[in-house]
Design a protein around this motif. Sequence first.
Motif, short mmCIF file in Angstrom:
data_model
loop_
_atom_site.label_atom_id
_atom_site.label_comp_id
_atom_site.label_asym_id
_atom_site.label_seq_id
_atom_site.Cartn_x
_atom_site.Cartn_y
_atom_site.Cartn_z
N MET A 1 0.83 -1.19 0.00
CA MET A 1 0.00 0.00 0.00
C MET A 1 0.87 1.25 0.00
O MET A 1 1.84 1.34 0.74
N ARG A 4 -0.33 6.22 -3.30
CA ARG A 4 -0.88 6.37 -4.64
C ARG A 4 -2.24 5.71 -4.77
O ARG A 4 -3.03 6.06 -5.61
N ALA A 5 -2.49 4.71 -3.92
CA ALA A 5 -3.74 3.96 -4.04
C ALA A 5 -4.98 4.81 -3.96
O ALA A 5 -5.92 4.63 -4.70
N ALA A 192 -10.30 -5.41 -6.67
CA ALA A 192 -9.49 -4.57 -5.80
C ALA A 192 -9.70 -4.92 -4.34
O ALA A 192 -8.73 -5.01 -3.56
N SER A 196 -6.97 -6.95 -1.91
CA SER A 196 -6.38 -5.83 -1.17
C SER A 196 -5.42 -6.35 -0.10
O SER A 196 -5.45 -7.54 0.26
N ILE A 394 -10.98 2.91 -6.79
CA ILE A 394 -9.98 2.16 -7.56
C ILE A 394 -10.66 1.43 -8.70
O ILE A 394 -10.12 1.33 -9.81
N TRP A 405 -5.35 1.65 -11.83
CA TRP A 405 -5.81 0.37 -11.29
C TRP A 405 -4.68 -0.66 -11.33
O TRP A 405 -4.46 -1.39 -10.36
N SER A 408 -2.10 0.09 -8.68
CA SER A 408 -2.65 -0.24 -7.36
C SER A 408 -2.59 -1.75 -7.11
O SER A 408 -2.17 -2.20 -6.03
#
Length: 430
Positions: A1, A4-5, A192, A196, A394, A405, A408
């Motif tokens: 993480m 930028r996410a 996402a 995660s 996202i 995306w 991420s």
Amino acid sequence: MTDRAPAGPVEITEPEPADAEPGARPGETTGETTGETSSKTTAETSGKTTGESTGEVAGRRWVPRFLTDPGDRLALLLWALSHVGVLIYAYLAGPGRTTDPFLNRFTRWDAENFIAIAQFGYDGPPGMQDAGKLPAFFPGMAILIKVMRPVVEDGRLATMIISLVASAVLAVALSRLAETYAAGSGRYTVAALFLSPFAVFLYSGYSEALFLALAVSAWLLARNGRWEDAALCATGAATVRISGLFLAFGLLVMFLVAENGRKRPGGWRLLPWLALPGVPLVLYSVYQWTRTGDWLAYNSVQDRFWGRHAVWPWEALANTWSMSDDVASLTTSYYEEIISAAVLLVLAGCLAVRRKWPELAYITPQVLSFLTLSSFYMSIGRGSLTWFPLWIAIGVAGVRRPWVWLVSMAIMIPVMAINTGNFTTGAWIG
């Protein structure tokens, strides 16, 4: 993480419903999405009732939407494949790191507390040294375990079944919700969330999947103007986690600003429904008072067992940074907590800039809770699972800025794999 996410929230824009009034703001919901309005028009023409529950249509047998809708089926496919992948990874991560039975690897800590409450109540099993901490866990998950006991005697297995079913509901509800923000974003949003950094808790005997299944469903129903149903789902969420109250606050703000809320004819008559999620908290407080004499037993045990009490935000940050050097095996976890706190702040800021008031109303209490009501950062990373505005953002980026995306996911997936391996082999990650 990384920081930028959360860039995604800047990209959230909601489609203007087909029946929006002239001059209505693009972010306001007016009742039904374009697709639902189209379906309703078709239904009125044919004399049949259509929508999510179609019943008999043109002589055909009723079929659940999630079996026929391509978006729902893809969401369930992502749900199934991610579960298989996590099980494979957990199995491969075990040798040399743990000899625990496979089921036990997914039912540690909180899961054991839910099981204890389901079997023995809040006094805990005989001989439990730290039974005093149990009031920190809301009863929703434990109640389901107890209800399932005649069929599933193994409490650990029951928690896994609950999470399995709840996460399937979550996948479908989240996909549908994301589509109301940007067409085509459902698949990206589901991927996402389920990949995660702290997604392992969705696959474990924890309460995150159950809470999110109810919370996301409540948000979706509210955006579609079904306030009574949304309130009922939010009430269920409030029996599972304290975050249910944050959800209720977000729904209240949505009701006040949305075209399908108080602004519609007779809208104010629906307002009392939004007080319903507060009922579980009142009943739980009364129950714990009868046991302990403490109306705020939930908060008291948080302080006693986990050091959660009000401090200045910079003190919490300094304490967390200092603690990161105390135990080498926990250093990475504390760094993840600090990064998660930064992500939460950026998310809240982006929602404020974009004037997404309902989403901001849901997130802001979590900012205050995580960053000021604990002497150090704890479980912020795990709490990120409940920040569904982040995952939707996202997902929307997957449609409008695919590189955001992809970046991420490139960051999140390796972290998720590491955290899954650590959790299932007995390391604390939140």
